[in-house]
Design an enzyme around this catalytic site. Sequence first.
Site, PDB file in Angstrom:
ATOM      1  N   HIS A 237       0.788  -1.161   0.072  1.00  0.00           N
ATOM      2  CA  HIS A 237      -0.178   0.024  -0.043  1.00  0.00           C
ATOM      3  C   HIS A 237       0.816   1.414  -0.146  1.00  0.00           C
ATOM      4  O   HIS A 237       0.757   2.159  -0.718  1.00  0.00           O
ATOM      5  CB  HIS A 237      -0.885  -0.006   1.125  1.00  0.00           C
TER       6      HIS A 237
HETATM    7  O1  RIB Z   1      -4.942  -0.190   4.764  1.00  0.00           O
HETATM    8  C1  RIB Z   1      -3.706  -0.098   4.661  1.00  0.00           C
HETATM    9  C2  RIB Z   1      -3.094   0.942   5.331  1.00  0.00           C
HETATM   10  O2  RIB Z   1      -3.277   1.079   6.675  1.00  0.00           O
HETATM   11  C3  RIB Z   1      -1.411   1.077   5.018  1.00  0.00           C
HETATM   12  O3  RIB Z   1      -1.160   2.424   5.459  1.00  0.00           O
HETATM   13  C4  RIB Z   1      -1.014   0.144   6.282  1.00  0.00           C
HETATM   14  O4  RIB Z   1       0.128   0.456   6.807  1.00  0.00           O
HETATM   15  C5  RIB Z   1      -2.018   0.710   7.435  1.00  0.00           C
HETATM   16  O5  RIB Z   1      -1.511   1.889   7.617  1.00  0.00           O
END
Ligand code: RIB
Length: 308
Positions: A237
């Site tokens: 992500h």
């Molecule tokens: O949903 C994914 C996000 O939430 C990413 O930033 C992960 O590190 C959590 O913070």
Amino acid sequence: MARQILIDCDPGTDDAIALFMALGDPRLDVRLVTVAGGNVGLAHTLRNARALVGLSGKAVPVVAGAERPLMGSFQDAAHVHGEDGLGGVRLPEGPAAAAGIAADAIREALRAAGPAGLTLVGIGPATNLALALATEPGLLANVAEIVLMTGAWAEGNVTPAAEFNAWSDPEALAVVLGCGRPVTLVTLELSAQALATPARIEALSRGGSGACREAACGILAATPPSRRLGGAGSPQHDSCAIAWLLAPEAFTRREVFVEVDCGTGPGRGQTVVDRWERLGRKANATLLDTLDAEVFFALLDRSLSRLP
Ligand code: RIB
Ligand code: CA
């Protein structure tokens, strides 16, 4: 001239990869790393951020911020990131955190950057960014762009409706979305295209040596594959937000109106993303639609090659 950025994060396994991708590329000048509670509690996310920056060898200040959201209570994602937040991968202790509080440090970095001088990269709950921008709106002119890993337009990953960062502090996300500066969104649908599969982790591991590459591959290997994505691998992500800054040509995008549900029902934290202009509302964000995964992993490999 390197692009000046700050990274607000909650490391977090995928935050770790994002920090390495950013710190290893000379086209980005990471001025500040600020930390919030999120994937795990602030004590762990702060320790992890210090350790990751320390391992990179870069002299970047790390400043602690919000332990909890603006409203509601704090809930972590330790089931994904491990109790320590890095999947059990142990790193040497990093340099001490810089004094002060994240929201103040963000404002100081904005003040020092000058007009449109600083890009804010938010890859955790948006609490620190919201506190900084709401406290001193006059500094908004110094924000070049805000790149957020947040939200989803199909389904969530913490509830059916909501992605974790948006769900963790929807009121903070609403403040940032409404601040009037350019916002670019990395949603779950985009990050699903940057899937760390066993084959890709193996290729990264063979790509070179060094403590950061070893740590990155260890963290990637320790991250459970996503059930939501059929168990093929773990979506990276946060580093998608960094890749956007490094290789925008690897993405497609569209302008959208987006609103976050700050209610208390089952939709809390849902980002309603109007991808087809059905609401007739003025666009307030750039949604990243597609990503060339080969470019993404080449960027990561190159950054790791530049780190110790
Ligand atoms: O949903 C994914 C996000 O939430 C990413 O930033 C992960 O590190 C959590 O913070
Ligand atoms: Ca994160």
